[in-house]
Design a protein around this motif. Structure first.
Motif, short mmCIF file in Angstrom:
data_model
loop_
_atom_site.label_atom_id
_atom_site.label_comp_id
_atom_site.label_asym_id
_atom_site.label_seq_id
_atom_site.Cartn_x
_atom_site.Cartn_y
_atom_site.Cartn_z
N GLU A 105 0.85 -1.19 0.00
CA GLU A 105 0.00 0.00 0.00
C GLU A 105 0.88 1.23 0.00
O GLU A 105 1.86 1.29 0.73
N HIS A 106 0.55 2.19 -0.84
CA HIS A 106 1.26 3.45 -0.92
C HIS A 106 0.26 4.59 -0.88
O HIS A 106 -0.91 4.42 -1.24
N VAL A 165 4.08 8.43 -6.93
CA VAL A 165 3.76 7.00 -6.94
C VAL A 165 2.95 6.66 -8.18
O VAL A 165 3.20 5.63 -8.83
N ARG A 166 2.01 7.51 -8.57
CA ARG A 166 1.21 7.26 -9.78
C ARG A 166 2.10 7.21 -11.01
O ARG A 166 1.88 6.39 -11.92
N GLY A 167 3.12 8.06 -11.08
CA GLY A 167 4.04 8.04 -12.21
C GLY A 167 4.82 6.75 -12.28
O GLY A 167 5.01 6.18 -13.37
N ASN A 186 2.40 4.04 -13.47
CA ASN A 186 2.12 4.15 -14.90
C ASN A 186 3.26 3.62 -15.76
O ASN A 186 3.03 3.14 -16.87
N LYS A 187 4.47 3.70 -15.25
CA LYS A 187 5.63 3.23 -16.00
C LYS A 187 5.62 1.70 -16.15
O LYS A 187 6.10 1.17 -17.16
N VAL A 188 5.08 1.00 -15.16
CA VAL A 188 5.09 -0.47 -15.18
C VAL A 188 3.68 -1.04 -15.00
O VAL A 188 3.50 -2.14 -14.49
N ILE A 189 2.68 -0.31 -15.48
CA ILE A 189 1.28 -0.71 -15.29
C ILE A 189 1.00 -2.08 -15.91
O ILE A 189 0.13 -2.82 -15.42
N HIS A 190 1.75 -2.47 -16.93
CA HIS A 190 1.56 -3.76 -17.58
C HIS A 190 1.97 -4.94 -16.68
O HIS A 190 1.68 -6.08 -16.99
N LEU A 191 2.64 -4.65 -15.56
CA LEU A 191 3.10 -5.70 -14.64
C LEU A 191 2.26 -5.73 -13.36
O LEU A 191 2.45 -6.62 -12.53
#
Length: 65
Positions: free
Chosen positions: A43-44, A50-52, A55-60
């Motif tokens: 949890e963050h 944190v959203r950035g 978004n960089k690794v949203i596919h994982l």
């Protein structure tokens, strides 16, 4: 003195796909989020930083909240 109430929400992040085979910067982003194992959740605070990262690794990931 009372603790100030924060207006920042929380998000739950779960690693659902391995970072093996992805660029090193994406692996480091997953580690920086505190995720080390598959199906691990953390949890963050829901902040732009944190959203950035998410978004960089949203596919994982799976993101809730």
């Amino acid at each position: 003195m009372a603790k100030a109430k924060s207006s920042v929400g929380k998000i739950k992040i779960t690693l659902i796909k391995s970072s093996i085979g992805y660029p090193i910067d994406q692996k480091r982003t997953v580690l920086a989020l505190g995720l080390h194992r598959m199906n691990q959740s953390v949890e963050h605070n829901d902040t732009p930083a944190v959203r950035g990262m998410v978004n960089k690794v949203i596919h994982l990931l799976r993101v809730e909240g």
